[in-house]
Design an enzyme around this catalytic site. Sequence first.
Site, PDB file in Angstrom:
ATOM      1  N   PHE A 134      33.099  56.480 -29.421  1.00 14.35           N
ATOM      2  CA  PHE A 134      32.126  56.373 -28.454  1.00 14.35           C
ATOM      3  C   PHE A 134      30.709  56.279 -28.951  1.00 14.35           C
ATOM      4  O   PHE A 134      30.559  56.871 -30.051  1.00 14.35           O
ATOM      5  CB  PHE A 134      32.302  57.491 -27.377  1.00 14.35           C
ATOM      6  CG  PHE A 134      33.609  57.496 -26.793  1.00 14.35           C
ATOM      7  CD1 PHE A 134      33.858  57.094 -25.449  1.00 14.35           C
ATOM      8  CD2 PHE A 134      34.717  58.209 -27.280  1.00 14.35           C
ATOM      9  CE1 PHE A 134      34.954  57.196 -24.733  1.00 14.35           C
ATOM     10  CE2 PHE A 134      35.867  58.246 -26.748  1.00 14.35           C
ATOM     11  CZ  PHE A 134      36.073  57.875 -25.512  1.00 14.35           C
ATOM     12  N   ASP A 135      29.954  55.516 -28.432  1.00 14.70           N
ATOM     13  CA  ASP A 135      28.422  55.807 -28.610  1.00 14.70           C
ATOM     14  C   ASP A 135      28.134  56.860 -27.637  1.00 14.70           C
ATOM     15  O   ASP A 135      28.849  57.338 -26.760  1.00 14.70           O
ATOM     16  CB  ASP A 135      27.561  54.385 -28.069  1.00 14.70           C
ATOM     17  CG  ASP A 135      26.156  54.609 -28.102  1.00 14.70           C
ATOM     18  OD1 ASP A 135      25.720  55.265 -29.197  1.00 14.70           O
ATOM     19  OD2 ASP A 135      25.355  54.212 -27.203  1.00 14.70           O
TER      20      ASP A 135
END
Length: 636
Positions: free
Chosen positions: A310-311
Site C-alpha cells: 500500500f501507498d
Amino acid sequence: MQRAILSKKNQITVISGILIVLGFFSRFALDNMAGFNIAFIIASLLGAAPIAIQAYQAVKVKVISIDVLVTIAVIGAFLIQNFEESAIVTFLFLFGAYLEQRTLNQTRSAIKELTELAPESAMRQMENGEFEEVDVDDVDEGDILLVKTGAKVPVDGTVLTGEGYINEASITGEAEPVTKEKDSGVYAGTILENGTIQIRADRVGEDTTFGKIIELVEEAQDSKSEAERFIDRFSKWYTPAVLVLAFIVWIVSQNVELAITILVLGCPGALVIGVPVSNVAGIGNGARNGVLLKGSEVIHDFSHVDTIVFDKTGTLTIGNPEVGAKEYYGENTEEVLGYLASVERESDHPLAKAIIKNIGDTTLSPVEETEVVKGGGIVATVNGHRVAVGNVALMEKEQVTLTQKAQRDVKQFEKNGNSLVLTAVDGELKVLMGIRDQIRPGVKEDLQKLKDLGVKNLVVLSGDNQGTVDLVASELGLTDAHGHMLPEDKAAHIEKLQKEGQIVAFVGDGVNDSPSLALADIGIAMGSGTDVAIETSDVVLMNSDMSRLPHALGLTKSTANNMVQNIVIAVGVVLILLASLLFGEWMNMSIGMLVHEASILVVIFNAMRLLRYRRKGERYKVKRDDLEKEKKVELA
C-alpha cells in the site's frame, strides 16, 4: 438467404418442436406411421438448415466447430432413415443454443444496466440565460447545466449553486445518497434524488468517469484469460480428433449409428463456454459493486496474490491532512509564513493544502524560479529570498543547519506520527510544521478481511518519515513498513518481493504510484486518484472505497474456482457419456444431445451464481427503489 434463415432461428426451433409433438401424436394417438415420418423428416430438414449454414461458415474459415459435428451426425442419421433421432438432435441443439444465448445475456446484464443509465440529454444555459434541453453529445466543457430532482447528472462537473442528495450507485456501488453543495464534484450517470443544482461541465462524453467505466467493463468482458486461450487451442485439436475417432469407429465396427452418436456425445460445448461465462459474470459483479476488473487475465493473477503493498497517503489514510503541531525559529514569522503560503500555493499536494489552510489570511508574494526537488520538496525565489520548503533531506541538500532544539523537535514530531515540512529562508530554518493524516475509517477491518482471504503480507511504502509510517503500520497491524521511499525505491522494493517468489498487488492513487502500479503483478488504483494511476492499473476501486478491496479479492478467488468447476463439469460429462456409450446399452444420440445441452446450461447457471456473490457478512446495497419507499413512509 443464409442470413434470413439464421435470423429466424428461434422461430425454426418453435416450428421444429411443434412438428416433433405432431409426429409423436400421429404415431401413438392415431397409429399413423406416415404422418410420424413426414413430421420428423420436415423437422429434421428445417432444424438442420441453420446448423448446416453455421457449419459451412466455420469450414470456410478452416475451423471444425461443434456445428460441423452435429451437421455430419444429422446427415448420417437421416441417411440411415433414423428420422426420429435427427429431428430430436436438431431441435435440442437449437433449443440449447437459444437458452444459452438468453442466459449469457443475463450474465452481461451489468454492462447493459450501465449503458441504460447513461444520460441522453442535458439542460444547458443558453446565451440569453435560459436553460434549454439539448442532446448530451452537444454539451462542451465549461457549459453551465441545470439538474433537477430525479434527473441524471449528464457530465462530470462541479456544483456552482444549489445543493441536494445524489445517488452515486452507478459509480461507487453504494446507493446511500451523498450530499452535494457548492464546489462539490459530481459524476455523469448519477441521479439527483432531491434538490436543484447548477453545475459546470468539466469532463464530457467518453472522458467522464461513467464513460470510462463503460469502456473498461466492455474491454474487460471481451478480453481472454490464459485459461480461455488454452481452451480455444484445445478445441481446435479436440473437435477434429472427435471426427477422426468417429470415422475410425465406423471403419472398425461398420456401425454408422455408433459413429454418429460419438460425434454428438463428443461436442465440447460446455468446455468452450464454461470459462468465458465465469469471467463475464465475475467482471459484471465487480462493475455493480464499485470494482473495475480490467480483463479476465487480471482475475487469474489477482486470485493468487499473497502480498499487498500500500501507498500511505490517500490509500490507508484519508489524504486530507491537517497541521497538528508547529514551531517557529527566529524573527519575522508573519513574513516567513507569507513566503511559505506563496510557495505552497503553487502545489496541489495534500500537505500544501493543509499548510495554506492553517496559515489562513496572509500577505502573498510573487514566486519565481520554482524548482521541484523529487522526493524532497520545493525551492523557489520569493521577494529576492531563496525559500526551501520540504523534508529534512531537502534541508541537508540546501545546507541548512538544524540547531539542537530543531533536531529535538524533529524527533518529537516524528515520534508523534507527524509528516514534517520544514521551511528555510536564505539557508536558515524558520518554520517546522508537523502534519498528520487520519487513517481511513474501517480500513483496519478491511485489512483483516484480506488476511482472512489468504493474503500473507501487508506492506506500506511511503515517502513520509519512518516514524509516521511505523505508527500507521502499528495501528493497522501491517507486516512491514518502509518510509523515506522515492517512487523508484517503491518500484525496486516491489521487484525485490517478486524475486522472492511473492505475487504482489500494489494499491495507490497518485502519479508517483504509476511505476509501482505498472510493475506489480496486480496494480490497484483508488478511483479518486489521478487519471495516470487509473489508466496504469489492473483494478480500480471506485470512489476510493477500501471496503471494495476484500470484495474484489474474494470475487476473483470465487471466479477462478468457478472456472475450474466448469471445466471439471464439462470434461466429466463428456467422459461419462462416452463411457456410457461404450460400456452401456441405454445411451443413444437423442439422450446424448439432451445431456450435452443440459451440461452447457449447468455451467452457465453455475457461473451466474457469481452475479450474486458477496462475502459473508458483507453489507448489501440498498436499491434505489427501496430508498424511495422508505422516504415516502417517512413523509407519510
